[in-house]
Design an enzyme around this catalytic site. Structure first.
Site, PDB file in Angstrom:
ATOM      1  N   PRO A 139      26.540 -45.917  29.219  1.00 48.83           N
ATOM      2  CA  PRO A 139      26.746 -46.399  27.850  1.00 48.83           C
ATOM      3  C   PRO A 139      25.558 -47.179  27.295  1.00 48.83           C
ATOM      4  CG  PRO A 139      28.754 -46.691  29.113  1.00 48.83           C
ATOM      5  CD  PRO A 139      27.704 -46.226  30.080  1.00 48.83           C
ATOM      6  N   SER A 186      18.368 -42.876  26.447  1.00 51.22           N
ATOM      7  CA  SER A 186      16.942 -42.559  26.463  1.00 51.22           C
ATOM      8  C   SER A 186      16.183 -43.460  27.428  1.00 51.22           C
ATOM      9  CB  SER A 186      16.358 -42.702  25.047  1.00 51.22           C
ATOM     10  OG  SER A 186      16.947 -41.765  24.168  1.00 51.22           O
ATOM     11  N   GLU A 239      14.551 -30.147  34.547  1.00 49.54           N
ATOM     12  CA  GLU A 239      15.664 -30.002  33.614  1.00 49.54           C
ATOM     13  C   GLU A 239      15.157 -29.728  32.197  1.00 49.54           C
ATOM     14  OE1 GLU A 239      19.447 -32.598  31.835  1.00 49.54           O
ATOM     15  OE2 GLU A 239      18.255 -33.389  33.490  1.00 49.54           O
ATOM     16  N   GLN A 246      11.749  -8.960   1.047  1.00 50.49           N
ATOM     17  CA  GLN A 246      10.604  -9.588   1.704  1.00 50.49           C
ATOM     18  C   GLN A 246      10.933 -10.966   2.289  1.00 50.49           C
ATOM     19  OE1 GLN A 246       7.155  -9.810  -0.787  1.00 50.49           O
ATOM     20  NE2 GLN A 246       5.754 -10.053   0.935  1.00 50.49           N
ATOM     21  N   GLY A 249      24.395 -15.739   4.951  1.00 52.72           N
ATOM     22  CA  GLY A 249      24.934 -16.235   3.690  1.00 52.72           C
ATOM     23  C   GLY A 249      26.285 -16.915   3.881  1.00 52.72           C
ATOM     24  N   GLY A 250      27.215 -16.647   2.978  1.00 58.24           N
ATOM     25  CA  GLY A 250      28.540 -17.255   3.062  1.00 58.24           C
ATOM     26  C   GLY A 250      29.256 -16.926   4.351  1.00 58.24           C
ATOM     27  N   GLY A 275      17.037 -36.021  27.034  1.00 59.08           N
ATOM     28  CA  GLY A 275      15.934 -36.729  26.377  1.00 59.08           C
ATOM     29  C   GLY A 275      15.759 -36.204  24.973  1.00 59.08           C
ATOM     30  N   SER A 305      14.377 -35.431  21.091  1.00 52.88           N
ATOM     31  CA  SER A 305      13.071 -34.944  20.632  1.00 52.88           C
ATOM     32  C   SER A 305      12.100 -36.093  20.408  1.00 52.88           C
ATOM     33  CB  SER A 305      13.244 -34.142  19.337  1.00 52.88           C
ATOM     34  OG  SER A 305      13.935 -32.926  19.595  1.00 52.88           O
TER      35      SER A 305
END
Length: 379
Positions: free
Chosen positions: A128, A132, A242, A279, A339-340, A364, A366
């Site tokens: 807890p 990090s 890892e 495109q 899309g939807g 860890g 970013s």
């Protein structure tokens, strides 16, 4: 990329892909919805040698190299990232490090049940107040009458709710910083060890995650993994590998995004023609494929170096950091191409997006990876 692989690695990819598509594909959405780990699939993976691919043959494994494991994880994560993550914790964080650092008795007791698919293992580091900042762990032990007495708690532990075995990182009482940590192999059923219910997560929902509670757990010296008070050294080696394998998770998810996007772009028609002919859609597909292949080649290149024991702290962080943001971007683009429909739970790309986000956090964040990269550059 397959052209750069050996015949063995191409066969591994084909076998793992077939297994994942046949065994996981039909139930991937169901186990995500139900937040259920498919033990029946895990057992089959064990029977086929997919869990123990890199474990020495004398302990029931396949004796293969680390790239083999990376490819297997990638293929599992391409279909069900949660399953791939849970299975690889058993392979890498549990069995591989017992095979490397354990006593002969530990290897024969703990490896076979896991790689056969009978039981799951877990790696218990995060707490807890120590996420990090891994060196801030408070779970501690004291030595009393020849026994180790362990007290503390762990959280965000993959497989914890259903694992039979636990590798726990604890520090000797009175120590601080990078000194004093010892790894212990614990078993469900030991007096004082308990686990909490599975957390309800955004993604990776078929992979059970939870807490481990240690209330005066007493064990003998036979439960110590590796050298006493040198646990942080092993822990950081574990984290480097890892993180490289974390990149494989992202690669698998991104490949799933690309595959789904290409299929959908060919089928979906707007303004009288497939959207693949527009495109801007082609641009998204091209960028997705480019980022994916660059990440794959870089990540694969690290495995032979790890095999030789080369220190890869910076490189592992580069792989994990770039792969994780690459996968999240691929998932966002996949949702956009759909899309939807991409926003609907009837289509898998929304699951890929939820799963991808975890890799920017777990193992860890970013931000921590960028700190490590900069620190290594400035040494």
């Amino acid at each position: 990329m397959d052209l750069l692989l050996s015949e063995h690695h191409r066969m591994v990819r084909a076998s793992a892909r077939k297994f994942a598509e046949v065994e996981l594909g039909p139930i991937a959405e169901e186990i995500d919805e139900q937040e259920r780990f498919p033990m029946e699939v895990y057992r089959k993976a064990g029977e086929l040698g997919l869990i123990g691919s890199i474990i020495p043959e004398q302990y029931g494994g396949g004796g293969a190299d680390l790239l083999t494991n990376g490819i297997i994880k990638e293929e599992m994560c391409r279909v069900s990232a949660g399953f791939g993550m849970s299975m690889n914790i058993c392979t890498n964080n549990f069995c591989y490090f017992i095979a490397k650092y354990g006593t002969e008795s530990q290897k024969r007791r703990y490896i076979p049940p896991v790689i056969s698919g009978e039981a799951l293992g877990s790696w218990c580091l995060t707490e807890p107040e120590a996420g990090s900042d891994a060196l801030a762990i408070r779970t501690s032990y004291r030595v009393e009458n020849g026994e180790y007495v362990i007290t503390g708690s762990k959280t965000f532990i993959t497989n914890a709710p259903i694992a039979r075995y636990f590798i726990v990182v604890a520090r000797r009482q009175g120590t601080k910083g990078a000194k004093g940590a010892t790894l212990f192999i614990l078993e469900r059923g030991m007096e004082g060890l308990s686990t909490g219910p599975p957390f309800r997560k955004l993604g990776m929902r078929c992979s059970p995650t939870g807490q481990v509670f240690l209330d005066e757990v007493r064990v003998g010296p036979e439960q110590v993994l590796g050298v006493e008070e040198e646990g942080f050294k092993t822990m950081f080696e574990t984290l480097d590998l890892e993180r490289i394998l974390g990149a494989n998770t992202s690669i698998g998810i991104a490949q799933a995004c690309l595959d789904a996007s290409v299929r959908y772009a060919k089928e979906r028609k707007q303004f009288g023609k497939p959207i693949a002919e527009f495109q801007l859609v082609r641009n998204m597909l091209a960028e997705m494929a480019t980022r994916l292949e660059i990440t794959r080649v870089y990540t694969y290149s690290l495995f032979p170096l790890a095999e030789r024991g080369v220190k890869l702290t910076k490189e592992a962080s580069i792989a994990k950091y770039y792969a994780s943001i690459m996968a999240t971007r691929a998932a966002l683009d996949a949702v956009q191409i759909f899309g939807g429909y991409g926003y609907m739970r009837d289509y898998p790309v929304q699951r890929y997006l939820r799963d991808a986000k975890l890799v920017e956090i777990g193992g860890g964040t970013s931000e921590i990876q960028k700190m490590i990269i900069a620190r290594e550059l400035l040494r």
